[in-house]
Motif scaffolding. Structure first.
Motif, PDB file in Angstrom:
ATOM      1  N   GLY A   1       0.894  -1.432   0.155  1.00  0.00           N
ATOM      2  CA  GLY A   1      -0.057  -0.118  -0.175  1.00  0.00           C
ATOM      3  C   GLY A   1       0.995   1.001  -0.048  1.00  0.00           C
ATOM      4  O   GLY A   1       0.151   2.135   0.040  1.00  0.00           O
ATOM      5  N   GLY A   2       2.109   1.312   0.159  1.00  0.00           N
ATOM      6  CA  GLY A   2       2.742   2.353   0.112  1.00  0.00           C
ATOM      7  C   GLY A   2       2.615   2.909  -1.003  1.00  0.00           C
ATOM      8  O   GLY A   2       2.308   2.063  -2.424  1.00  0.00           O
ATOM      9  N   ASP A   3       3.523   4.434  -1.164  1.00  0.00           N
ATOM     10  CA  ASP A   3       2.903   5.503  -2.726  1.00  0.00           C
ATOM     11  C   ASP A   3       3.434   6.021  -2.603  1.00  0.00           C
ATOM     12  O   ASP A   3       4.553   7.036  -1.308  1.00  0.00           O
ATOM     13  CB  ASP A   3       1.663   5.052  -3.159  1.00  0.00           C
ATOM     14  N   TRP A   4       3.160   7.379  -3.899  1.00  0.00           N
ATOM     15  CA  TRP A   4       4.424   8.780  -3.704  1.00  0.00           C
ATOM     16  C   TRP A   4       3.643   9.447  -2.588  1.00  0.00           C
ATOM     17  O   TRP A   4       4.799  10.161  -2.280  1.00  0.00           O
ATOM     18  CB  TRP A   4       4.206   9.064  -5.404  1.00  0.00           C
ATOM     19  N   LYS A   5       2.529   9.790  -2.552  1.00  0.00           N
ATOM     20  CA  LYS A   5       1.449  10.548  -1.404  1.00  0.00           C
ATOM     21  C   LYS A   5       2.735  10.515  -0.340  1.00  0.00           C
ATOM     22  O   LYS A   5       2.718  11.241   0.451  1.00  0.00           O
ATOM     23  CB  LYS A   5       0.434  10.863  -1.403  1.00  0.00           C
ATOM     24  N   GLY A   6       2.621   8.841  -0.020  1.00  0.00           N
ATOM     25  CA  GLY A   6       3.255   8.629   1.427  1.00  0.00           C
ATOM     26  C   GLY A   6       4.404   9.074   2.048  1.00  0.00           C
ATOM     27  O   GLY A   6       5.756   9.602   2.735  1.00  0.00           O
ATOM     28  N   LEU A   7       6.003   8.949   0.341  1.00  0.00           N
ATOM     29  CA  LEU A   7       7.012   9.177   0.444  1.00  0.00           C
ATOM     30  C   LEU A   7       6.763  10.775   0.578  1.00  0.00           C
ATOM     31  O   LEU A   7       8.124  11.495   1.256  1.00  0.00           O
ATOM     32  CB  LEU A   7       7.731   8.846  -1.334  1.00  0.00           C
ATOM     33  N   GLU A   8       6.149  11.537  -0.457  1.00  0.00           N
ATOM     34  CA  GLU A   8       5.820  12.955   0.077  1.00  0.00           C
ATOM     35  C   GLU A   8       5.819  13.309   1.070  1.00  0.00           C
ATOM     36  O   GLU A   8       6.275  14.723   2.156  1.00  0.00           O
ATOM     37  CB  GLU A   8       5.262  13.922  -1.089  1.00  0.00           C
ATOM     38  N   ASP A   9       4.832  12.954   1.905  1.00  0.00           N
ATOM     39  CA  ASP A   9       4.393  13.374   3.540  1.00  0.00           C
ATOM     40  C   ASP A   9       5.554  12.842   4.597  1.00  0.00           C
ATOM     41  O   ASP A   9       5.748  13.912   5.465  1.00  0.00           O
ATOM     42  CB  ASP A   9       3.352  12.398   3.847  1.00  0.00           C
ATOM     43  N   HIS A  10       6.581  12.688   3.953  1.00  0.00           N
ATOM     44  CA  HIS A  10       8.149  12.609   4.870  1.00  0.00           C
ATOM     45  C   HIS A  10       9.384  12.649   3.917  1.00  0.00           C
ATOM     46  O   HIS A  10      10.340  12.407   4.870  1.00  0.00           O
ATOM     47  CB  HIS A  10       7.872  11.369   5.112  1.00  0.00           C
ATOM     48  N   LEU A  11       9.097  13.359   3.009  1.00  0.00           N
ATOM     49  CA  LEU A  11      10.585  14.313   2.668  1.00  0.00           C
ATOM     50  C   LEU A  11      11.011  14.939   3.762  1.00  0.00           C
ATOM     51  O   LEU A  11      11.985  14.995   4.058  1.00  0.00           O
ATOM     52  CB  LEU A  11      10.120  15.726   1.797  1.00  0.00           C
ATOM     53  N   ASP A  12      10.427  15.596   4.828  1.00  0.00           N
ATOM     54  CA  ASP A  12      11.206  15.681   6.310  1.00  0.00           C
ATOM     55  C   ASP A  12      12.611  14.415   6.941  1.00  0.00           C
ATOM     56  O   ASP A  12      13.218  15.299   7.287  1.00  0.00           O
ATOM     57  CB  ASP A  12      10.430  16.572   7.088  1.00  0.00           C
ATOM     58  N   TYR A  13      11.461  13.715   7.201  1.00  0.00           N
ATOM     59  CA  TYR A  13      12.670  12.830   7.704  1.00  0.00           C
ATOM     60  C   TYR A  13      13.582  12.355   7.008  1.00  0.00           C
ATOM     61  O   TYR A  13      14.634  11.986   7.352  1.00  0.00           O
ATOM     62  CB  TYR A  13      11.315  11.597   7.827  1.00  0.00           C
ATOM     63  N   LEU A  14      13.757  12.444   5.311  1.00  0.00           N
ATOM     64  CA  LEU A  14      14.711  12.421   4.719  1.00  0.00           C
ATOM     65  C   LEU A  14      15.608  13.903   4.649  1.00  0.00           C
ATOM     66  O   LEU A  14      16.993  13.448   4.808  1.00  0.00           O
ATOM     67  CB  LEU A  14      14.209  11.513   3.024  1.00  0.00           C
ATOM     68  N   GLN A  15      14.605  14.490   5.224  1.00  0.00           N
ATOM     69  CA  GLN A  15      15.979  15.914   4.874  1.00  0.00           C
ATOM     70  C   GLN A  15      16.236  15.581   6.070  1.00  0.00           C
ATOM     71  O   GLN A  15      18.007  15.542   6.052  1.00  0.00           O
ATOM     72  CB  GLN A  15      15.217  16.972   4.436  1.00  0.00           C
ATOM     73  N   ASP A  16      15.804  15.418   7.150  1.00  0.00           N
ATOM     74  CA  ASP A  16      16.328  15.066   8.110  1.00  0.00           C
ATOM     75  C   ASP A  16      17.932  15.040   8.417  1.00  0.00           C
ATOM     76  O   ASP A  16      18.568  14.806   9.382  1.00  0.00           O
ATOM     77  CB  ASP A  16      15.398  15.317   9.136  1.00  0.00           C
ATOM     78  N   LEU A  17      17.396  13.011   8.159  1.00  0.00           N
ATOM     79  CA  LEU A  17      18.972  12.089   7.754  1.00  0.00           C
ATOM     80  C   LEU A  17      19.287  12.562   7.248  1.00  0.00           C
ATOM     81  O   LEU A  17      20.976  12.303   7.642  1.00  0.00           O
ATOM     82  CB  LEU A  17      17.796  10.749   7.466  1.00  0.00           C
ATOM     83  N   GLY A  18      19.826  13.556   6.388  1.00  0.00           N
ATOM     84  CA  GLY A  18      20.609  14.024   5.685  1.00  0.00           C
ATOM     85  C   GLY A  18      21.184  13.464   4.107  1.00  0.00           C
ATOM     86  O   GLY A  18      21.809  13.856   3.466  1.00  0.00           O
ATOM     87  N   VAL A  19      19.675  13.066   3.481  1.00  0.00           N
ATOM     88  CA  VAL A  19      19.605  12.772   2.035  1.00  0.00           C
ATOM     89  C   VAL A  19      19.367  13.660   1.005  1.00  0.00           C
ATOM     90  O   VAL A  19      17.981  14.887   1.652  1.00  0.00           O
ATOM     91  CB  VAL A  19      18.170  11.142   2.370  1.00  0.00           C
ATOM     92  N   THR A  20      20.172  13.778   0.191  1.00  0.00           N
ATOM     93  CA  THR A  20      19.899  15.435  -1.059  1.00  0.00           C
ATOM     94  C   THR A  20      18.479  14.366  -1.753  1.00  0.00           C
ATOM     95  O   THR A  20      18.173  15.122  -2.921  1.00  0.00           O
ATOM     96  CB  THR A  20      20.045  15.719  -1.527  1.00  0.00           C
ATOM     97  N   THR A  21      18.970  12.780  -2.712  1.00  0.00           N
ATOM     98  CA  THR A  21      18.366  12.419  -3.629  1.00  0.00           C
ATOM     99  C   THR A  21      17.718  11.107  -3.140  1.00  0.00           C
ATOM    100  O   THR A  21      17.640  10.009  -2.351  1.00  0.00           O
ATOM    101  CB  THR A  21      18.962  12.431  -4.230  1.00  0.00           C
ATOM    102  N   ILE A  22      16.157  11.011  -3.757  1.00  0.00           N
ATOM    103  CA  ILE A  22      15.620   9.631  -3.594  1.00  0.00           C
ATOM    104  C   ILE A  22      15.393   9.127  -4.912  1.00  0.00           C
ATOM    105  O   ILE A  22      15.107  10.157  -5.901  1.00  0.00           O
ATOM    106  CB  ILE A  22      13.518  10.127  -2.766  1.00  0.00           C
ATOM    107  N   TRP A  23      15.759   7.894  -4.583  1.00  0.00           N
ATOM    108  CA  TRP A  23      16.008   6.920  -6.015  1.00  0.00           C
ATOM    109  C   TRP A  23      14.638   6.251  -5.961  1.00  0.00           C
ATOM    110  O   TRP A  23      14.590   5.269  -4.602  1.00  0.00           O
ATOM    111  CB  TRP A  23      17.519   5.846  -6.477  1.00  0.00           C
ATOM    112  N   ILE A  24      13.505   5.895  -6.723  1.00  0.00           N
ATOM    113  CA  ILE A  24      12.131   5.425  -6.525  1.00  0.00           C
ATOM    114  C   ILE A  24      12.268   4.037  -7.028  1.00  0.00           C
ATOM    115  O   ILE A  24      12.687   3.829  -8.467  1.00  0.00           O
ATOM    116  CB  ILE A  24      10.630   6.281  -6.240  1.00  0.00           C
ATOM    117  N   SER A  25      11.141   2.980  -6.375  1.00  0.00           N
ATOM    118  CA  SER A  25      11.164   1.942  -7.646  1.00  0.00           C
ATOM    119  C   SER A  25      10.477   2.209  -8.865  1.00  0.00           C
ATOM    120  O   SER A  25       9.894   3.654  -8.826  1.00  0.00           O
ATOM    121  CB  SER A  25      10.881   1.079  -7.062  1.00  0.00           C
TER     122      SER A  25
END
Ligand SMILES: [Ca+2]
Ligand SMILES: [Ca+2]
Ligand SMILES: [Ca+2]
Length: 624
Positions: free
Chosen positions: A81-105
């Motif tokens: 059930g994961g989706d692009w909206k879910g990822l968008e909702d958690h961009l802050d989490y990734l930025q907090d981690l130090g991520v700058t680029t997301i590679w999606i399936s």
């Protein structure tokens, strides 16, 4: 440059490609009716500034229950059930981690389900011109990309050009039905088990058989089952059986014919990636460029990770990479990255897809018969590759298994010969040998913690964040996921609650901050200053040390010292002779990883590390 999508659809047709939008079947090709104007943009200055994070979209976050069709979270092989909206909702989490680029399936429409398993991973392509509705629609994908760009984050999409899903069967017995049958009785004749969806490799092409014997090439029959989305492939060129190699399933990957032309295990049909319209009358190469370039033009994504590159001829990579770069450049998109996956430990094989080495003149002339835009092909291929040789020889052998660190030095010195040394034209501007994609684990191998411990994981993280290249994390590493082989390594992330205070999460944050603050670590050349073939109780057993300086580092300098030994403290010293570095005598160095250790480079570049480094620990030293 503002680009009218309507105009570019027309240009797409004018280019001589198949107009996927004209197809029947109710298919929302290119999300018809949802196009609008977009502005392609160049988001990246230097890909070495990036930290990549790989996401299996189905497993990251469920932001839209409206697309939870066929979801069954009790089985790892089903949609979760994961989706692009879910990822968008958690961009802050990734930025907090130090991520700058997301590679999606992969984003395109798949066979939905097959033989009891779902295409939650996205690698069973059915329609390259439509999006996978489990993950969202065009507005949702655009929204993700635009939201990422607004945070100065980038999005890379996973693509497949080697094969499509299980979309046809070989009608070997010519009865018009897909059979899974046993022939022969085992006494007077040999028992053979033939599955018409997935027969074994035959170099002649899969043959039909009747009671009288072989009867020529087996007919290819496309399946039509809307309920499971076993539908004829799109764009339409793939409905021509000639667009596939039709030789059956690879049983021996060491046979070059099978490696390149065999169906991928699981019934994934191998595409005949040699073909082009002007030369062969079947525009496969053009369809691949058009299909995938179109998604960049529609969504402004920033790069491709390309699946299974070692199963495709290098002829294809030259055409695909060069024509795609030219098209995107003309549309205003530069520094678009393309890195390939060759799941193989051989450095020369993996690096070969980054070489700029034109084939012999006769072959190049043959390839240029595919070109209709007047821009002849050169030897350029991909910008980079997933650094699998390093996964095997450093991550697995050294950081998990405690083998000698000499093998890392040997591997890195091979890279100069095996990887491209010039940046492809209109590519990312950095030679491939300087930008390997450095990873610890991914969706095709067990997670590090399945076979290793947390101290080893932290050391491996330090290694990929400081080695030359681009660090690439696999989702869940930051939450200490420990799944074994596929599909156990594809856990749901959301049950963790996305905490940002765990030990690995905060350790990655620290590494990302160190990397951001150091030109040397991001862009410097690399010089190994200590490796060891000793692994027992010697002074330096397990030590590996390298400098990052020169190259594009300016005057910046960094020295990384790792002890991969799992049992004992070690230091870069052997029989009383300590390590020598290239920094000047008197250079002050401080550890950025949190110890308060400081060092001064001695006479002749001598650097003494005493007391030694505890087992499975590291120092990342820079000037104060
Ligand atoms: Ca969902
Ligand atoms: Ca049959
Ligand atoms: Ca192939």
């Amino acid at each position: 440059m503002k680009q009218s999508l309507r105009a570019s659809v027309l240009a797409f047709v004018a280019l001589g490609a198949l107009a996927a939008t004209l197809q029947a079947g109710g298919c929302m090709s290119y999300e018809e009716g949802q196009e609008g104007d977009i502005l392609m943009s160049s988001q990246v200055v230097d890909w070495r500034d990036e930290v990549i994070y790989q996401v299996l979209v189905d497993r990251f976050a469920d932001g839209d229950q409206g697309n939870d069709d066929r979801v069954d979270r009790t089985a790892m092989g089903r949609y979760h059930g994961g989706d692009w909206k879910g990822l968008e909702d958690h961009l802050d989490y990734l930025q907090d981690l130090g991520v700058t680029t997301i590679w999606i399936s992969p984003i395109v429409k798949n066979v939905d389900t097959d033989a009891g398993f779902d295409a939650y991973h996205g690698y069973w392509m059915q329609d390259l011109t439509a999006l996978n509705p489990h993950f969202g629609d065009l507005p949702a994908l655009r929204s993700l990309v635009f939201a990422a760009h607004a945070k100065k984050m980038k999005v890379i999409v996973d693509i497949v050009t080697n094969h499509m899903g299980q979309l046809f069967y070989y009608d070997i017995n010519m009865n018009g039905e897909p059979d899974d049958r046993v022939a022969g009785d085992g006494s007077s004749s040999e028992v053979t088990h033939i599955n018409e969806y997935d027969p074994d490799f035959d170099p002649r092409g899969v043959q039909s058989r009747t009671s009288l014997g072989e009867a020529g090439p087996a007919p290819v029959i496309f399946v039509y089952d809307p309920a499971t989305n076993h539908m004829p492939p799109m764009p339409e060129v793939f409905q021509d059986p000639r667009a596939f190699n039709r030789k059956g399933r690879t049983v021996n990957f060491d046979d070059p014919d099978q490696l390149i032309h065999g169906d991928f295990p699981g019934g994934l049909k191998d595409i005949n990636t040699k073909l082009c319209g002007p030369r062969d009358g079947v525009p496969v190469k053009e369809a691949m460029v058009d299909s995938y370039a179109r998604w960049v033009e529609l969504t402004d994504i920033d790069g491709f990770r390309i699946d299974t590159v070692k199963h495709v001829e290098r002829e294809f990579w030259r055409f695909f990479a060069q024509k795609l770069r030219q098209r995107l450049h003309a549309g205003g998109k530069n520094n678009f990255i393309m890195f390939g996956e060759a799941f193989d430990g051989r450095d020369n094989l993996v690096g070969a897809y980054t070489l700029t080495d034109p084939p012999p003149p006769d072959q190049l002339a043959l390839e240029n018969q595919c070109v209709t835009d007047g821009v002849p092909l050169t030897g350029d291929q991909l910008d980079s590759v997933f650094y699998f040789p390093q996964y095997f020889q450093a991550i697995r052998d050294v950081f998990q298994s405690g083998l000698s660190t000499k093998r890392i030095e040997d591997l890195w010195s091979q890279r100069k010969n095996d990887f491209g040394t010039t940046a492809p034209e209109l590519g990312i501007g950095v030679p491939p040998m300087d930008v390997p994609i450095n990873f610890i684990d991914n969706h095709d191998v067990p997670r590090f913690l399945f076979n290793g411990d947390e101290a080893g994981l932290r050391n491996a993280l330090t290694f990929i964040f400081t080695a030359q290249g681009i660090p690439c994390l696999y989702y869940g590493t930051e939450q200490e996921f420990s799944g074994g082989n596929d599909p156990s390594n594809r856990e749901d992330l959301w049950p963790t609650g996305f905490p940002t205070d765990g030990p690995t999460f905060t350790y990655i944050q620290k590494l990302a901050a160190i990397r951001r603050s150091s030109n040397a670590i991001r862009k410097g050349a690399v010089t190994v200053v200590w490796s060891s073939d000793r692994t027992n109780d010697e002074d330096d057993a397990g030590v590996f040390a390298f400098e990052r300086a020169g190259g594009d580092a300016g005057n910046d300098y960094a020295l990384v010292i790792l002890n991969a030994n799992q049992k004992k403290a070690s230091a870069p010293v052997f029989q009383g002779t300590p390590m020598k570095v290239n920094a000047e005598e008197g250079t002050q160095l401080v550890d950025r990883l949190g110890s308060d250790r400081t060092f001064t480079v001695g006479a002749g570049g001598t650097l003494v590390v005493s007391p030694p480094l505890p087992p499975q620990s590291a120092l990342v030293l820079t000037r104060p």
